[in-house]
Design an enzyme around this catalytic site. Structure first.
Site, PDB file in Angstrom:
ATOM      1  N   LYS A   1     -15.447 -71.465  70.209  1.00 44.11           N
ATOM      2  CA  LYS A   1     -15.223 -72.322  69.487  1.00 44.11           C
ATOM      3  C   LYS A   1     -15.622 -71.821  67.886  1.00 44.11           C
ATOM      4  CE  LYS A   1     -16.518 -76.329  72.302  1.00 44.11           C
ATOM      5  NZ  LYS A   1     -17.353 -77.519  72.363  1.00 44.11           N
TER       6      LYS A   1
ATOM      7  N   ASP B   1     -15.090 -83.102  69.028  1.00 43.64           N
ATOM      8  CA  ASP B   1     -16.244 -83.745  69.642  1.00 43.64           C
ATOM      9  C   ASP B   1     -17.032 -84.438  68.761  1.00 43.64           C
ATOM     10  OD1 ASP B   1     -16.234 -81.977  71.839  1.00 43.64           O
ATOM     11  OD2 ASP B   1     -17.342 -80.388  71.100  1.00 43.64           O
TER      12      ASP B   1
HETATM   13  P1  NAP Z   1     -25.432 -75.429  74.108  1.00 43.64           P
HETATM   14  O1  NAP Z   1     -24.786 -74.684  73.079  1.00 43.64           O
HETATM   15  O2  NAP Z   1     -25.737 -74.093  75.115  1.00 43.64           O
HETATM   16  O3  NAP Z   1     -26.838 -76.125  73.890  1.00 43.64           O
HETATM   17  C1  NAP Z   1     -27.615 -76.243  74.793  1.00 43.64           C
HETATM   18  C2  NAP Z   1     -28.880 -76.877  74.290  1.00 43.64           C
HETATM   19  O4  NAP Z   1     -29.734 -77.482  75.275  1.00 43.64           O
HETATM   20  C3  NAP Z   1     -29.716 -76.172  73.223  1.00 43.64           C
HETATM   21  O5  NAP Z   1     -30.218 -76.959  72.217  1.00 43.64           O
HETATM   22  C4  NAP Z   1     -31.024 -75.898  74.307  1.00 43.64           C
HETATM   23  O6  NAP Z   1     -32.124 -75.610  73.631  1.00 43.64           O
HETATM   24  C5  NAP Z   1     -31.044 -76.974  74.938  1.00 43.64           C
HETATM   25  N1  NAP Z   1     -31.635 -76.842  76.353  1.00 43.64           N
HETATM   26  C6  NAP Z   1     -30.982 -76.057  77.311  1.00 43.64           C
HETATM   27  N2  NAP Z   1     -31.977 -75.915  78.492  1.00 43.64           N
HETATM   28  C7  NAP Z   1     -33.200 -76.773  77.838  1.00 43.64           C
HETATM   29  C8  NAP Z   1     -34.405 -76.874  78.454  1.00 43.64           C
HETATM   30  N3  NAP Z   1     -34.470 -76.484  79.946  1.00 43.64           N
HETATM   31  N4  NAP Z   1     -35.304 -77.557  77.898  1.00 43.64           N
HETATM   32  C9  NAP Z   1     -35.083 -78.138  76.648  1.00 43.64           C
HETATM   33  N5  NAP Z   1     -33.820 -78.000  75.983  1.00 43.64           N
HETATM   34  C10 NAP Z   1     -32.871 -77.079  76.635  1.00 43.64           C
HETATM   35  O7  NAP Z   1     -24.385 -76.330  75.014  1.00 43.64           O
HETATM   36  P2  NAP Z   1     -23.712 -77.397  74.388  1.00 43.64           P
HETATM   37  O8  NAP Z   1     -22.150 -77.129  74.157  1.00 43.64           O
HETATM   38  O9  NAP Z   1     -24.182 -78.046  73.120  1.00 43.64           O
HETATM   39  O10 NAP Z   1     -23.608 -78.673  75.422  1.00 43.64           O
HETATM   40  C11 NAP Z   1     -24.893 -79.276  75.769  1.00 43.64           C
HETATM   41  C12 NAP Z   1     -24.388 -80.385  76.735  1.00 43.64           C
HETATM   42  O11 NAP Z   1     -23.534 -81.310  76.261  1.00 43.64           O
HETATM   43  C13 NAP Z   1     -23.969 -79.815  78.255  1.00 43.64           C
HETATM   44  O12 NAP Z   1     -24.248 -80.562  79.014  1.00 43.64           O
HETATM   45  C14 NAP Z   1     -22.256 -80.122  77.847  1.00 43.64           C
HETATM   46  O13 NAP Z   1     -21.687 -80.587  79.145  1.00 43.64           O
HETATM   47  C15 NAP Z   1     -22.574 -81.617  77.198  1.00 43.64           C
HETATM   48  N6  NAP Z   1     -21.344 -81.759  76.147  1.00 43.64           N
HETATM   49  C16 NAP Z   1     -20.841 -82.907  76.503  1.00 43.64           C
HETATM   50  C17 NAP Z   1     -19.509 -83.332  75.682  1.00 43.64           C
HETATM   51  C18 NAP Z   1     -18.912 -84.498  75.921  1.00 43.64           C
HETATM   52  O14 NAP Z   1     -17.696 -84.630  75.497  1.00 43.64           O
HETATM   53  N7  NAP Z   1     -19.541 -85.673  76.480  1.00 43.64           N
HETATM   54  C19 NAP Z   1     -19.044 -82.300  74.779  1.00 43.64           C
HETATM   55  C20 NAP Z   1     -19.925 -81.189  74.447  1.00 43.64           C
HETATM   56  C21 NAP Z   1     -20.896 -80.958  75.388  1.00 43.64           C
HETATM   57  P3  NAP Z   1     -32.436 -73.967  72.856  1.00 43.64           P
HETATM   58  O15 NAP Z   1     -31.859 -74.053  71.549  1.00 43.64           O
HETATM   59  O16 NAP Z   1     -34.039 -74.099  72.742  1.00 43.64           O
HETATM   60  O17 NAP Z   1     -32.204 -73.123  74.088  1.00 43.64           O
END
Ligand code: NAP
Length: 289
Positions: A73, A109
């Protein structure tokens, strides 16, 4: 599927690695079919080191549009001809449109999140919004929220990332933005004045159905809770929020609205939302079997 292909069929797809679990081909092919468009959407597994080749391939093969997912991305941006201004601020692109050889990057998004709220008649202006998480999705959402004139609190497990995101927003917007560590005390304080709480962390995502990023006892009926996780459809957070009388929005809404925005960029036609939602739900359910 596929029997209608001809020399005129326009090709769209998704690039990422891994790509096996993507729901997008089901969503987009159902949409193309329902709208009677001679388009097809295919998954392409593209390794990190092959991204430049893949984008050259998009040009050479006249691929009409691509969705872009992890890990491309950010890296894809430098390979495109133009970037939409909001995607530029966000610093990430998840959709590329090929207009007669000119490749433009967008962040749907952000559009998906905003359209999901609009569909619920929620206006962000002047609201207090609390975002949990500071990863890729949080970035798109935080900029959209700031762009709509809401005040923002970002809470993240690693507070440095929340701080980094807040500082990036403050370069472009004069909004009130606060960055905090994601812990019970900070949540308790932040939630007092919050109108909309958005979970962008992966806490509660399949297979960790029992986890919630917010202790459920901190929720109240005045909150609107948007959990962007779409697998499961109803996370523990949303279930707990509903039990406390709060209004909830699921990640499926954002997923389908972001797909609709991409569909409209590639085809110029209005997205068949209901068909897209239905196909995505079906794909999600079959992936759970
Ligand atoms: P990402 O860039 O990997 O970010 C993950 C986030 O989750 C970070 O802020 C991380 O915190 C936090 N996190 C992970 N494990 C944690 C824990 N055990 N306790 C507290 N915080 C935790 O992922 P992303 O691409 O943003 O996606 C995140 C979620 O959104 C996923 O479930 C994805 O499927 C969903 N999503 C949905 C859509 C939709 O269209 N509905 C679109 C995009 C993403 P740290 O920085 O502290 O590691």
């Amino acid at each position: 599927m596929g029997t209608h292909l001809s020399g005129r069929t326009r090709i769209c797809g998704i690039i990422g690695d891994p790509i096996e679990h993507t729901l997008s081909p089901r969503m987009h092919n159902a949409a193309f079919q329902s709208a009677g468009l001679d388009y097809i959407y295919v998954p392409f597994r593209v390794r990190r080191e092959d991204l430049t080749l893949a984008i050259q391939g998009m040009r050479a093969l006249h691929i009409r549009g691509l969705s872009v997912t992890i890990p491309h991305k950010v890296a894809v941006m430098s390979l495109l001809d133009e970037i939409d201004p909001l995607a530029q601020k966000i610093g990430a692109v998840n959709t590329v449109s090929n207009e007669c050889g000119v490749l433009t990057g967008y962040n749907t998004d952000s559009t998906g999140f905003l359209r999901a709220l609009e569909a619920e008649k929620i206006d962000l202006k002047g609201k207090n919004v609390c975002i949990l998480g500071a990863g890729g999705a949080a970035r798109a959402i935080a900029f959209s929220v700031a762009d709509r004139g809401a005040r923002l609190t970002i809470l993240n497990r690693h507070p440095d990332s929340a701080e980094g995101l807040a500082n990036r927003i403050l370069k472009f917007f004069r909004q009130h933005v606060l960055a905090l560590e994601l812990n019970r005390e900070n949540l308790k304080t932040a939630l007092r004045g919050t109108d909309l709480l958005v979970n962008t962390t992966s806490v509660g995502m399949s297979p960790n159905f029992d986890e919630t990023p917010v202790p459920l006892t901190l929720l109240n009926r005045k909150l609107i809770i948007f959990d962007i996780i779409y697998n499961p459809l109803k996370t523990r957070l949303l279930e707990g929020a509903e039990k406390r009388g709060a209004r909830v929005i699921s990640g499926l809404q954002m997923l389908v609205w972001q797909g609709a925005a991409a569909f409209e960029l590639w085809t110029g036609a209005k997205a068949p939302m209901e068909r897209m939602r239905e196909a995505t739900l079906k794909a999600l359910r079959s992936s759970e079997d």
